[in-house]
Design a protein around this motif. Structure first.
Motif, PDB file in Angstrom:
ATOM      1  N   MET A 171       0.886  -1.397   0.155  1.00 25.37           N
ATOM      2  CA  MET A 171       0.121   0.163   0.088  1.00 25.37           C
ATOM      3  C   MET A 171       0.827   1.384  -0.349  1.00 25.37           C
ATOM      4  O   MET A 171       0.827   2.338  -0.659  1.00 25.37           O
ATOM      5  N   GLY A 172       1.775   1.237   0.948  1.00 21.09           N
ATOM      6  CA  GLY A 172       2.870   2.226   0.702  1.00 21.09           C
ATOM      7  C   GLY A 172       2.425   3.350   1.494  1.00 21.09           C
ATOM      8  O   GLY A 172       2.242   3.637   2.809  1.00 21.09           O
ATOM      9  N   THR A 173       1.259   4.300   1.251  1.00 21.37           N
ATOM     10  CA  THR A 173       0.242   5.549   2.233  1.00 21.37           C
ATOM     11  C   THR A 173      -0.493   5.229   1.585  1.00 21.37           C
ATOM     12  O   THR A 173      -1.066   5.027   0.540  1.00 21.37           O
ATOM     13  N   GLY A 174      -1.600   5.303   3.473  1.00 25.15           N
ATOM     14  CA  GLY A 174      -2.862   5.241   3.180  1.00 25.15           C
ATOM     15  C   GLY A 174      -3.603   4.230   4.536  1.00 25.15           C
ATOM     16  O   GLY A 174      -2.532   4.943   5.410  1.00 25.15           O
ATOM     17  N   LEU A 175      -4.726   4.378   4.156  1.00 28.59           N
ATOM     18  CA  LEU A 175      -5.065   3.908   5.494  1.00 28.59           C
ATOM     19  C   LEU A 175      -5.346   2.748   5.515  1.00 28.59           C
ATOM     20  O   LEU A 175      -5.895   1.457   4.754  1.00 28.59           O
ATOM     21  N   LEU A 176      -4.877   2.186   6.784  1.00 27.39           N
ATOM     22  CA  LEU A 176      -5.447   0.462   7.568  1.00 27.39           C
ATOM     23  C   LEU A 176      -6.535   0.470   8.052  1.00 27.39           C
ATOM     24  O   LEU A 176      -6.949   1.494   9.320  1.00 27.39           O
ATOM     25  N   VAL A 177      -7.470  -0.341   7.326  1.00 27.04           N
ATOM     26  CA  VAL A 177      -9.030  -0.380   8.214  1.00 27.04           C
ATOM     27  C   VAL A 177      -8.921  -1.303   9.458  1.00 27.04           C
ATOM     28  O   VAL A 177      -8.724  -2.364   8.887  1.00 27.04           O
ATOM     29  N   THR A 178      -9.124  -1.130  10.618  1.00 29.01           N
ATOM     30  CA  THR A 178      -9.308  -2.072  11.763  1.00 29.01           C
ATOM     31  C   THR A 178     -10.717  -2.723  12.214  1.00 29.01           C
ATOM     32  O   THR A 178     -10.879  -2.995  13.279  1.00 29.01           O
ATOM     33  N   GLU A 179     -11.435  -1.050  12.203  1.00 30.63           N
ATOM     34  CA  GLU A 179     -12.822  -1.566  12.359  1.00 30.63           C
ATOM     35  C   GLU A 179     -14.111  -0.384  12.009  1.00 30.63           C
ATOM     36  O   GLU A 179     -13.453   0.406  11.253  1.00 30.63           O
TER      37      GLU A 179
END
Length: 457
Positions: free
Chosen positions: A374-382
């Motif tokens: 991904m490099g730069t971005g959002l990791l969604v955990t909820e």
């Protein structure tokens, strides 16, 4: 030294269920015979029985303790193309007769449905394999309490910022079901499901956060070590402290496996028979269309030994089978029971009761590798709220997770919304991870989407 939960013993099978397979089979046969006496042209009966234990501990003390013992008999009677259904939890002979009479009475007054009826005998399961689903767990209240206490205490010991607990719980359940019909099908099997979980609360300078960890399996021996589950719950909780908002932007979004499961769940609902014949699907009439990237494959694997969604036959006695749902990104099959199949002019796919063990073929990258991809971005955990339109595919959900730069987690993120359209999101999948989560009926690793709208400040 940490120890796994005590394993099941052979004696547990006799202790768990108060009804024998023979007694359930006899009730099915009696109900079928009575339905025929009352004029039913066809009938189907399902008899089920389950026992279980659910124990919860909070701050070391027992907070909940529930013993479950359920039973149910349900019957569908067909009078030509008219159908009636009734059920009871009373297994007495009079209750059985009353239930059959009620189903037949309803059928006599029901308008005929040209699509109603039993599945063709040609599709019925004849000889099915043992899927190794039954692993009873002989667990005393004292043992269950100790397991929950060990799990919770490990969470408190792991991090000084863990201030409170929503509890640790142990759950064990064993069930047995028999299905029979007037076409001659009679089949049943036992199954078990065990779990161990913990939810904790941490306090930081800017407030409090909660998170959890859990393990679930058909076999107690396959559950995670209690101390490991407690420590994971603590680590997940503490890393959420110090959450920040994001400014509104478009960026890559990586769904952690537990959240990726919800995307695949939207897909399976969209290809279900009811969604198709009611024309309430964003994938309406999409059979043989490419809806995912060309490299992507999704399979249904109902015959997986010890799988949490495994079953040798479906809710109509139709043989289940391992098969592709998506090949090279192309939708190859809907999930149909016999009624939906007739509505759509197709054949049943053995999915009365839904799709089973839906599995996304994993990629080669593990969780850290997916972050680097991904490099730069959002990791969604909820994910928070519903926000999915099943007809249009419009997607907008509250989310929390972590902001990632150069493949490294920078800080937690909260109070944001992610938005897109599922059809566009499916086509924009860049990679799937090898970090597959097997703790459910949908089994997938993390899923990386090229770009979504992230709404924040």
């Amino acid at each position: 030294m940490s120890q796994r939960p005590a394993v099941e013993t052979p004696e547990a099978a006799a202790q768990a269920l108060s009804h024998s397979p023979e007694s359930l089979r006899a009730r099915v046969q009696q109900a079928l015979e009575e339905a025929k006496k009352q004029g039913a042209t066809d009938a189907q009966v399902v008899v089920s029985h389950s026992v279980g234990l659910d124990l919860g501990v909070r701050k070391g003390e027992i907070e909940t303790l529930e013993h479950e013992r359920d039973q149910n008999l349900s019957l569908i009677a067909h009078f030509g193309q008219s159908k009636g259904a009734a059920s009871t939890t009373d297994f007495s002979e009079q209750a059985l007769l009353d239930t059959v009479e009620a189903a037949c009475r309803i059928a006599r007054y029901t308008e005929p449905d040209p699509y109603a009826g039993m599945p063709s005998i040609a599709f019925k399961a004849v000889d099915w394999q043992d899927l190794d689903l039954d692993h009873p767990w002989e667990l005393s209240i004292a043992q269950a309490t100790e397991l929950a206490q060990r799990t919770e205490q490990a969470g408190f010991d792991a991090e000084s910022r863990i201030e409170n607990s929503e509890g640790a719980s142990v759950n064990t359940r064993r069930a047995m079901a028999f299905l029979g019909d007037t076409q001659g099908f009679m089949g049943g099997y036992r199954s078990t499901r065990h779990s161990l979980s913990c939810a904790l609360v941490a306090r930081g300078d800017d407030g409090m956060q909660r998170d959890y960890a859990y393990s679930v399996s058909r076999r107690a021996a396959d559950l995670g070590i209690p101390e490991d589950i407690g420590r994971e719950a603590a680590e997940r909780t503490v890393r959420r402290l110090g959450g920040e908002k994001l400014s509104t932007r478009s960026c890559p979004v990586l769904f952690a496996p537990e959240m990726a499961r919800t995307l695949i769940g939207s897909f399976t609902r969209a290809i279900s028979g009811p969604a198709q014949f009611r024309e309430s699907s964003f994938l309406l009439n999409a059979l043989d269309e490419r809806i995912f990237p060309e490299w992507m494959r999704i399979e249904e694997r109902p015959l997986t030994p010890r799988g949490l969604g495994s079953a040798p036959f479906d809710g109509e006695g139709v043989q289940t089978r391992n098969r592709p749902l998506v090949e090279q990104g192309v939708l190859r099959s809907y999930t149909l029971d016999s009624y939906a199949a007739r509505r759509l002019g197709r054949e049943t796919t053995g999915n009365a009761g839904g799709a089973r063990n839906v599995t996304v073929r994993p990629g080669t990258l593990d969780a850290p590798g997916m972050l680097r991809e991904m490099g730069t971005g959002l990791l969604v955990t909820e994910l928070i709220g519903q926000g999915v339109n099943p007809v249009t595919g419009d997607y907008s959900r509250g989310a929390a997770g972590f902001w990632v730069e150069n493949g490294e987690i920078m800080h937690p993120v909260e109070e944001i919304t992610i938005a897109g359209n599922l059809k566009d999101m499916f086509r924009a999948i860049v990679a799937t991870g090898s970090d597959v989560d097997y703790r459910g009926n949908i089994r997938t690793g993390s899923i990386l989407i090229e770009s979504m709208t992230v709404a924040g400040e």
